[in-house]
Write an enzyme that holds these catalytic residues in place. Structure first.
Site: not given
Length: 283
Positions: A60, A62, A211
């Site tokens: 999923r 972002d 990230r």
């Protein structure tokens, strides 16, 4: 937990890609444009269905994150699949917006679950330290870092992060979810055009993990932190305010790996078990 397909239904695998720029991520959200919503709407339209059939996805992503090798599945009534299977791919191409494409639709083998059967996900994060910035034609997929980066130092620092760890220091916690992951690959390469690509591969990722890892390693590459720092942050086991979560547009889900067909159901069941590290522990 059983993942048997209901009688009268067929599980269909979809391989797809999308440019995440104008999406609020994969998952459906009220009053926001998402990849899942676009795909489910298109599928309902081209099959002339009275109801929406929900997609399950491998990862999923972002808001703003791209995908080149995303995988999803959907359970369709057998008669609907038989009627539309041969023409479904072309019809989806005609209905979907240009920033999301489905490249393959096929009946999934027994035990397949796009999320739980996966054994690894591979992401790439692209960044440049060119003093002039990012090539305008790549600006939606490459981060500009306004400091010179030492790729060798970033690779050295990455070694301490490999293996199975509790990545709580690099994840945004979600209630009831574990932050234990096995990081299989974390490496950096600069190409002839000066684009530095981080390849990040793990059995799964928790929220913001890639990230955050990239943000920490960029600080090593530009000399703001020593090589040992990312490993020390990991060992501390708590979020460090100095770890910067880099912008999403440099991140692309490149590929999802699955085991042989006869191992799919076993992997499906194994992946549903909440993990803990030896001696305790808990994206």
């Amino acid at each position: 937990m059983s993942d048997e397909v209901e009688p009268g239904f067929v599980r269909v695998r979809l391989d797809l890609s999308y440019d995440g720029k104008d999406f609020s991520g994969w998952a459906k959200q009220r009053a926001r444009r998402t990849v899942q919503e676009e795909l489910e709407t298109a599928l309902r339209t081209v099959t002339r269905s009275a109801q929406t059939y929900e997609l399950t996805v491998a990862g999923r992503t972002d808001a703003g994150v791209h995908a080149r090798g995303q995988v999803a599945h959907v359970d369709l009534p057998a008669e609907l699949w038989a009627e539309h299977a041969d023409k479904l791919l072309r019809r989806l191409a005609g209905r979907l917006p240009k920033d999301v494409r489905v490249w393959r639709v096929a009946e999934a083998p027994y035990g397949f679950n796009a999320r739980f059967s996966a054994v690894w996900r591979r992401y790439a994060y692209r960044v440049t330290d060119h003093p002039g910035g990012v090539d305008p034609l790549l600006r939606g997929h490459v981060l500009w870092h306004d400091w010179d980066l030492d790729v060798d130092a970033m690779n050295e620092a990455s070694q301490a992060l490999l293996g199975e760890h509790d990545f709580a220091a690099y994840c945004k916690r979600r209630e009831g979810a574990t932050t234990i992951r096995t990081l299989q690959t974390l490496s950096w390469v600069r190409d002839a055009d000066g684009i530095i690509t981080a390849t990040v591969k793990a059995d799964a990722f928790c929220h913001n993990m890639v990230r955050s890892l990239v943000g920490a390693l960029l600080f090593v590459g530009d000399g703001h932190r020593p090589v040992e720092w990312p490993g020390k942050v990991l060992a501390a086991g708590v979020r460090d305010s100095a770890v910067h979560v880099v912008r999403p547009h440099g991140l692309t889900l490149e590929e999802v790996g699955y085991p042989a067909d006869d191992l799919l159901m076993a992997r499906n069941k194994e992946a549903r078990n909440k993990r803990s590290l030896p001696g305790g522990g808990c994206c």
